[in-house]
Design an enzyme around this catalytic site. Structure first.
Site, short mmCIF file in Angstrom:
data_model
loop_
_atom_site.label_atom_id
_atom_site.label_comp_id
_atom_site.label_asym_id
_atom_site.label_seq_id
_atom_site.Cartn_x
_atom_site.Cartn_y
_atom_site.Cartn_z
CB SER A 28 -12.62 -10.37 -0.72
OG SER A 28 -13.05 -10.54 -2.04
NE ARG A 53 -3.60 -12.35 1.37
CZ ARG A 53 -3.88 -11.37 0.49
NH1 ARG A 53 -4.39 -11.66 -0.70
NH2 ARG A 53 -3.66 -10.11 0.80
CG HIS A 56 -9.08 -13.39 -0.11
ND1 HIS A 56 -8.17 -13.58 -1.13
CD2 HIS A 56 -9.97 -12.48 -0.59
CE1 HIS A 56 -8.49 -12.82 -2.16
NE2 HIS A 56 -9.57 -12.14 -1.87
#
Length: 226
Positions: A28, A53, A56
Site C-alpha cells: 500500500s 499514514r 493509507h
C-alpha cells in the site's frame, strides 16, 4: 489451533494481487508513493510518514495538502513521548481503540476516553454543554498536573474548550491533534488551535475523523519506536 478450517480449492483471480498479510501495508505504501510522484507531490521527510499514514487510512490524497504542523511538531512529540510519559485523551472510543496500545505501553503512555462515562453524561445534561466539553474538563481535573495530549477527531467543541482552558491559564496541553470532521464549527474550532503557540497537528477544512486522529498518533508512535 482454530476450531474451524478454511475452505479449499477456491478460484483465484488474475487481477487480484496475492500478498501475505504482512506485505499488504508495505505494498500500500509503495502505491501511495507512486501516486504522490505521479501527482508531483513532494513531502518533507519530517512529515512524510504521518501524511502517508493518513492517506493509507482514507485513500484520500488531499491529506498531502491539508495537514498543518506547528513548528518542530514532530520533534516536540518525540521528546514528549520519550521523556515525560504523557496521558492521551481522545474524544471518541473509536479513536481510543484505534491507537496502538502496545506502542503506548512501551513508552508508559496512558490512554483515556471519558465520553461514555456516566458522570460526563449527567453533567452534560445538567449544564447543556456537550459531552465533549465535559470530558475535556474531566481530563484536566484528573490529569492536569501531567502532560496531556488531546486527540480530537470528532468534536469541535472539544477543541474550543481546550482553547478556552488554555487562554484562562487552566491547562496548557503538551500536544493537540485536532482533526474533527464535519460542518458545524469544525473549521472555526481548528483555527482556534492554529492561532496558539501549542504543539499541534491540525487538518484544514472539514475533513478528519477518529480514524485520522488514531492514524496520526500511530504514525508518530511507530516512528518513535524505530
Amino acid at each position: 489451533m482454530a476450531d474451524f478450517e478454511l475452505f479449499k480449492d477456491l478460484p483465484e483471480f488474475e487481477t487480484v494481487e496475492k500478498l501475505l498479510p504482512k506485505q499488504i501495508e508495505e505494498r500500500s505504501m509503495e502505491l501511495i508513493h507512486q501516486e504522490l510522484k505521479k501527482r508531483s507531490i513532494r513531502l518533507s521527510a519530517e512529515h512524510e510518514k504521518i501524511i502517508c499514514r493518513c492517506i493509507h487510512t482514507t485513500a484520500d490524497f488531499d491529506y498531502a495538502n491539508i495537514l498543518r504542523f506547528s513548528q518542530n511538531a514532530v520533534t516536540c512529540f518525540y521528546e514528549l513521548i520519550k521523556t515525560k510519559s504523557p496521558v492521551f485523551v481522545t474524544d471518541t472510543n473509536m479513536a481510543l481503540s484505534g491507537i496502538n496500545k502496545a506502542a503506548c505501553e512501551k513508552f508508559g503512555i496512558e490512554c483515556h476516553c471519558f465520553m461514555a462515562d456516566t458522570d460526563v453524561s449527567e453533567l452534560s445534561k445538567m449544564t447543556g454543554f456537550t459531552r465533549a466539553v465535559c470530558s475535556i474538563d474531566k481530563a484536566v481535573r484528573l490529569y492536569g498536573e501531567r502532560p496531556l495530549v488531546f486527540v480530537i477527531g470528532n468534536a469541535p467543541t472539544a477543541l474550543v474548550r481546550i482553547r478556552q482552558l488554555y487562554d484562562a491559564g487552566i491547562c496548557k496541553p503538551a500536544f493537540v491533534i485536532g482533526v474533527p470532521v464535519g460542518f458545524v464549527n469544525v473549521e472555526a474550532a481548528k483555527k482556534l488551535v492554529l492561532k496558539t503557540n501549542l504543539p499541534y497537528i491540525v487538518s484544514d477544512g472539514k475533513k478528519g475523523g477518529s480514524t485520522i486522529a488514531a492514524a496520526i498518533v500511530n504514525a508518530l508512535l511507530y516512528s518513535c519506536s524505530n
